[in-house]
Design an enzyme around this catalytic site. Structure first.
Site, PDB file in Angstrom:
ATOM      1  N   ARG A 183       0.750  -1.312  -0.025  1.00 58.39           N
ATOM      2  CA  ARG A 183      -0.001   0.015  -0.129  1.00 58.39           C
ATOM      3  C   ARG A 183       0.882   1.333  -0.009  1.00 58.39           C
ATOM      4  O   ARG A 183       0.439   2.368  -0.515  1.00 58.39           O
ATOM      5  CB  ARG A 183      -0.998  -0.248   1.161  1.00 58.39           C
ATOM      6  CG  ARG A 183      -2.048  -1.040   0.837  1.00 58.39           C
ATOM      7  CD  ARG A 183      -3.023  -1.530   2.289  1.00 58.39           C
ATOM      8  NE  ARG A 183      -2.127  -1.582   3.469  1.00 58.39           N
ATOM      9  CZ  ARG A 183      -1.742  -3.024   3.541  1.00 58.39           C
ATOM     10  NH1 ARG A 183      -2.143  -3.949   2.824  1.00 58.39           N
ATOM     11  NH2 ARG A 183      -1.090  -3.096   4.617  1.00 58.39           N
ATOM     12  N   GLU A 212       4.472  -6.964  13.588  1.00 57.75           N
ATOM     13  CA  GLU A 212       3.721  -7.325  14.463  1.00 57.75           C
ATOM     14  C   GLU A 212       2.740  -8.595  14.602  1.00 57.75           C
ATOM     15  O   GLU A 212       2.418  -9.225  15.359  1.00 57.75           O
ATOM     16  CB  GLU A 212       2.474  -6.338  14.841  1.00 57.75           C
ATOM     17  CG  GLU A 212       1.514  -6.106  13.574  1.00 57.75           C
ATOM     18  CD  GLU A 212       1.893  -4.961  12.657  1.00 57.75           C
ATOM     19  OE1 GLU A 212       1.092  -4.527  11.839  1.00 57.75           O
ATOM     20  OE2 GLU A 212       2.984  -4.688  12.504  1.00 57.75           O
TER      21      GLU A 212
END
Length: 184
Positions: free
Chosen positions: A72, A109
């Site tokens: 993105r 994460e």
């Protein structure tokens, strides 16, 4: 659009980004709440306002090229590059670039990954604005900045549309400043 240096305009941009973020629970795995920015990208005037805010924050003359982080980040970087008449360098996942590369592994994460950039992507000392959609734990951003420098560039700035402040990603890229349009 008005100049995003005033506090009022910064608040307006933050509110605009916030209004276009959708939370997607349990993606890409259980326990993760993915912040989907596709509604922002799909809204032409809102997307243009965010790109204008990034350009205004850094100034057209503060960088020579824009580096966008897969995937993105490519969307944001391409728009910033176009708006400023600068070139675009993609920072890709491993195995996606066809020529000699420089690589960096990092943790995020929800796993581990490797990023690459072409070894000849930057001229020596070229000033690079690094952009991405989201700053989470900072692993991707830190790896990208390392790649830029190892490939001969100089990081002149870093911008994201959304920062997940609770994950403390800024600490991984300190002392470099972070420009986030919205921090949650």
């Amino acid at each position: 659009m008005s100049e995003p240096t005033s506090e009022g305009t910064r608040v307006e941009i933050s509110e605009l980004v916030a209004s276009k973020v959708l939370d997607v629970p349990d993606f890409p795995k259980p326990g993760i709440v993915f912040k989907d920015l596709m509604p922002l990208f799909a809204d032409g005037p809102a997307f243009a306002a965010t790109i204008d805010a990034i350009v205004a924050e850094h100034g057209v003359d503060s960088f020579d090229v824009v580096a966008g982080i897969e995937a993105r980040g490519f969307v944001v970087a391409a728009a910033v590059a176009y708006a400023t008449g600068k070139g675009l360098v993609p920072v890709r996942k491993a195995g996606k670039l066809p020529r000699a590369t420089v690589a960096a592994s990092y943790t995020l994460e929800y796993g581990e990954a490797i990023l690459e950039v072409h070894a000849d992507a930057f001229l020596a000392g070229e000033r690079v604005l690094v952009v991405d959609d989201v700053l989470a734990t900072g692993g991707t951003a830190a790896a990208t900045m390392e790649l830029v420098e190892r490939a001969g560039g100089q990081v002149s700035g870093f911008s994201v549309l959304l920062e997940l402040g609770f994950l403390e990603g800024r600490s991984r890229i300190a002392p470099r400043p972070v420009h986030a349009l919205l921090t949650v």
